[in-house]
Write an enzyme that holds these catalytic residues in place. Sequence first.
Site, PDB file in Angstrom:
ATOM      1  N   ASP A  17      -9.205   6.975   8.904  1.00 54.30           N
ATOM      2  CA  ASP A  17     -10.172   5.995   8.393  1.00 54.30           C
ATOM      3  C   ASP A  17     -10.314   4.835   9.380  1.00 54.30           C
ATOM      4  O   ASP A  17     -11.213   4.022   9.258  1.00 54.30           O
ATOM      5  CB  ASP A  17      -9.700   5.466   7.028  1.00 54.30           C
ATOM      6  CG  ASP A  17     -10.702   4.523   6.390  1.00 54.30           C
ATOM      7  OD1 ASP A  17     -11.896   4.910   6.287  1.00 54.30           O
ATOM      8  OD2 ASP A  17     -10.326   3.389   6.020  1.00 54.30           O
ATOM      9  N   HIS A  42     -13.492   3.118   8.279  1.00 55.08           N
ATOM     10  CA  HIS A  42     -12.673   1.982   7.811  1.00 55.08           C
ATOM     11  C   HIS A  42     -13.130   1.499   6.429  1.00 55.08           C
ATOM     12  O   HIS A  42     -13.469   0.323   6.249  1.00 55.08           O
ATOM     13  CB  HIS A  42     -12.728   0.837   8.842  1.00 55.08           C
ATOM     14  CG  HIS A  42     -11.588  -0.122   8.721  1.00 55.08           C
ATOM     15  ND1 HIS A  42     -11.013  -0.750   9.798  1.00 55.08           N
ATOM     16  CD2 HIS A  42     -10.891  -0.562   7.636  1.00 55.08           C
ATOM     17  CE1 HIS A  42     -10.035  -1.552   9.398  1.00 55.08           C
ATOM     18  NE2 HIS A  42      -9.948  -1.450   8.073  1.00 55.08           N
ATOM     19  N   ILE A  43     -13.124   2.438   5.478  1.00 56.21           N
ATOM     20  CA  ILE A  43     -13.601   2.110   4.130  1.00 56.21           C
ATOM     21  C   ILE A  43     -12.458   2.082   3.111  1.00 56.21           C
ATOM     22  O   ILE A  43     -12.704   2.092   1.903  1.00 56.21           O
ATOM     23  CB  ILE A  43     -14.694   3.106   3.648  1.00 56.21           C
ATOM     24  CG1 ILE A  43     -14.219   4.559   3.800  1.00 56.21           C
ATOM     25  CG2 ILE A  43     -16.001   2.867   4.381  1.00 56.21           C
ATOM     26  CD1 ILE A  43     -15.142   5.587   3.149  1.00 56.21           C
ATOM     27  N   GLY A  44     -11.204   2.036   3.601  1.00 55.60           N
ATOM     28  CA  GLY A  44     -10.059   2.091   2.689  1.00 55.60           C
ATOM     29  C   GLY A  44     -10.164   1.106   1.522  1.00 55.60           C
ATOM     30  O   GLY A  44      -9.974   1.469   0.365  1.00 55.60           O
ATOM     31  N   ALA A  45     -10.465  -0.146   1.836  1.00 59.76           N
ATOM     32  CA  ALA A  45     -10.486  -1.173   0.777  1.00 59.76           C
ATOM     33  C   ALA A  45     -11.889  -1.369   0.207  1.00 59.76           C
ATOM     34  O   ALA A  45     -12.106  -2.253  -0.630  1.00 59.76           O
ATOM     35  CB  ALA A  45      -9.971  -2.501   1.339  1.00 59.76           C
ATOM     36  N   ILE A  99       0.842  -1.204   0.000  1.00 62.90           N
ATOM     37  CA  ILE A  99       0.000   0.000   0.000  1.00 62.90           C
ATOM     38  C   ILE A  99       0.875   1.250   0.000  1.00 62.90           C
ATOM     39  O   ILE A  99       0.668   2.174  -0.801  1.00 62.90           O
ATOM     40  CB  ILE A  99      -0.950   0.010   1.221  1.00 62.90           C
ATOM     41  CG1 ILE A  99      -1.918  -1.176   1.149  1.00 62.90           C
ATOM     42  CG2 ILE A  99      -1.731   1.321   1.274  1.00 62.90           C
ATOM     43  CD1 ILE A  99      -2.768  -1.375   2.389  1.00 62.90           C
ATOM     44  N   ALA A 146      -4.326   2.983   8.215  1.00 62.22           N
ATOM     45  CA  ALA A 146      -3.791   1.633   8.445  1.00 62.22           C
ATOM     46  C   ALA A 146      -4.607   0.901   9.511  1.00 62.22           C
ATOM     47  O   ALA A 146      -5.432   0.033   9.186  1.00 62.22           O
ATOM     48  CB  ALA A 146      -2.323   1.723   8.833  1.00 62.22           C
ATOM     49  N   ARG A 147      -4.398   1.256  10.768  1.00 62.70           N
ATOM     50  CA  ARG A 147      -5.163   0.667  11.856  1.00 62.70           C
ATOM     51  C   ARG A 147      -5.267   1.674  13.000  1.00 62.70           C
ATOM     52  O   ARG A 147      -4.302   2.403  13.279  1.00 62.70           O
ATOM     53  CB  ARG A 147      -4.496  -0.603  12.404  1.00 62.70           C
ATOM     54  CG  ARG A 147      -4.726  -1.855  11.578  1.00 62.70           C
ATOM     55  CD  ARG A 147      -6.208  -2.249  11.525  1.00 62.70           C
ATOM     56  NE  ARG A 147      -6.446  -3.458  10.753  1.00 62.70           N
ATOM     57  CZ  ARG A 147      -6.740  -3.494   9.448  1.00 62.70           C
ATOM     58  NH1 ARG A 147      -6.835  -2.371   8.759  1.00 62.70           N
ATOM     59  NH2 ARG A 147      -6.974  -4.635   8.831  1.00 62.70           N
ATOM     60  N   GLU A 159     -14.026   0.769  16.863  1.00 70.03           N
ATOM     61  CA  GLU A 159     -14.768   0.823  15.595  1.00 70.03           C
ATOM     62  C   GLU A 159     -16.098   0.095  15.716  1.00 70.03           C
ATOM     63  O   GLU A 159     -16.194  -0.899  16.434  1.00 70.03           O
ATOM     64  CB  GLU A 159     -13.930   0.192  14.470  1.00 70.03           C
ATOM     65  CG  GLU A 159     -12.641   0.937  14.210  1.00 70.03           C
ATOM     66  CD  GLU A 159     -11.927   0.473  12.933  1.00 70.03           C
ATOM     67  OE1 GLU A 159     -12.348  -0.522  12.328  1.00 70.03           O
ATOM     68  OE2 GLU A 159     -10.949   1.146  12.562  1.00 70.03           O
TER      69      GLU A 159
HETATM   70  C1  MLT Z   1      -7.913  -4.978   5.221  1.00 69.52           C
HETATM   71  O1  MLT Z   1      -7.117  -5.223   6.136  1.00 69.52           O
HETATM   72  O2  MLT Z   1      -7.953  -5.659   4.200  1.00 69.52           O
HETATM   73  C2  MLT Z   1      -8.781  -3.776   5.334  1.00 69.52           C
HETATM   74  O3  MLT Z   1      -8.749  -3.256   6.604  1.00 69.52           O
HETATM   75  C3  MLT Z   1     -10.152  -3.984   4.787  1.00 69.52           C
HETATM   76  C4  MLT Z   1     -11.114  -4.739   5.640  1.00 69.52           C
HETATM   77  O4  MLT Z   1     -10.850  -5.842   6.059  1.00 69.52           O
HETATM   78  O5  MLT Z   1     -12.177  -4.224   5.893  1.00 69.52           O
END
Ligand code: MLT
Length: 324
Positions: A257, A281-284, A149, A231-232, A262
């Site tokens: 994010d 937490h909408i990154g992916a 990433i 990231a986290r 959460e």
């Molecule tokens: C991930 O680790 O792949 C991302 O945080 C996406 C997710 O699991 O929601």
Amino acid sequence: MKILVASKIDPTALDHLRSRHDVVVAIGAERSELEERMADREALVFRSGVAIDEALLERAGNLRLIVRAGSGLDNLDVRSVEARGISIRRIPGPGARAVAELTFAHFLGLARQVLVADRLLREGHWAKNDLAGWNLGGKTLGIVGLGSIGSTVARLGAAWDMQVVGCVEHPSRDRSAAFEAAGIRLLDLDEVLSESDFVSIHVPLNADTRGMIGAKQLALMRPGSFLVNIARGGIVDEAALLAALRDGERPAAAALDVHVSEGEGRISPLAGLPNVILTPHIGATTVDAQREIGVEVVRIVDEAADLADGSATSAEAQTTAVGA
Ligand code: MLT
């Protein structure tokens, strides 16, 4: 195969799984329900937001495959899973681009005060004279963690004419030369923080990275700089960030994010600040990334089922041969 899908995945992938397997879906389920539903399952598909720990695994005596429909393993007790001989499959690739693109959405949102402008306008304020922002072009982009990433963010940063610097957990002369060839100057964490206008965090959450950006690190940032954590939650100390953002200088603003706490009904301690952008937490979470991840989920589960069917068939054949 008996599968538990514990997080939202691509609908087409879910249809595929249902067409061939016995699928139970428990998205956002209470812990007790999850434990109950795990009891007879052979495979588990999940994303972030579900804690797969020792207690849950104890309830899942038939489990032999865990599919992490994404990247992070911080919500999975990997040691327990391995001790039980359960196979873990991750699908980290497809989300990288989506996460990197949201990083830029947040950079732009912060640098141009997009959400502030939107809110003021909805309230009837034409704040044109109060909303001078910053270009990304010509600025220094600091990337903490140059994995898949972070490296994608670096490439996008170069395309925006940013100077890219970054740091990694295990630097070496060879790695430094390889990054240099890719246009990235490798520094240590403190240097990245003190030299960058835009800082973005891309390391996994573990014992070494929890709280790695605290008051001391934030104080190293440039006045007027921007911080993005996609990231986290827990990598950036939220209390320290709250204090820094109240000051509004180092950094001037931040976008998160990911959060220490959460889920539905949780409100970030930073929610009262005007110089913060918060997303859930909408990154992916893009259709494209989830579609690709879904294809992989189906492939992995089908392959495991085929293998199991194959070994059952050959065991039957052997029994027949012995008996004949
Ligand atoms: C991930 O680790 O792949 C991302 O945080 C996406 C997710 O699991 O929601």
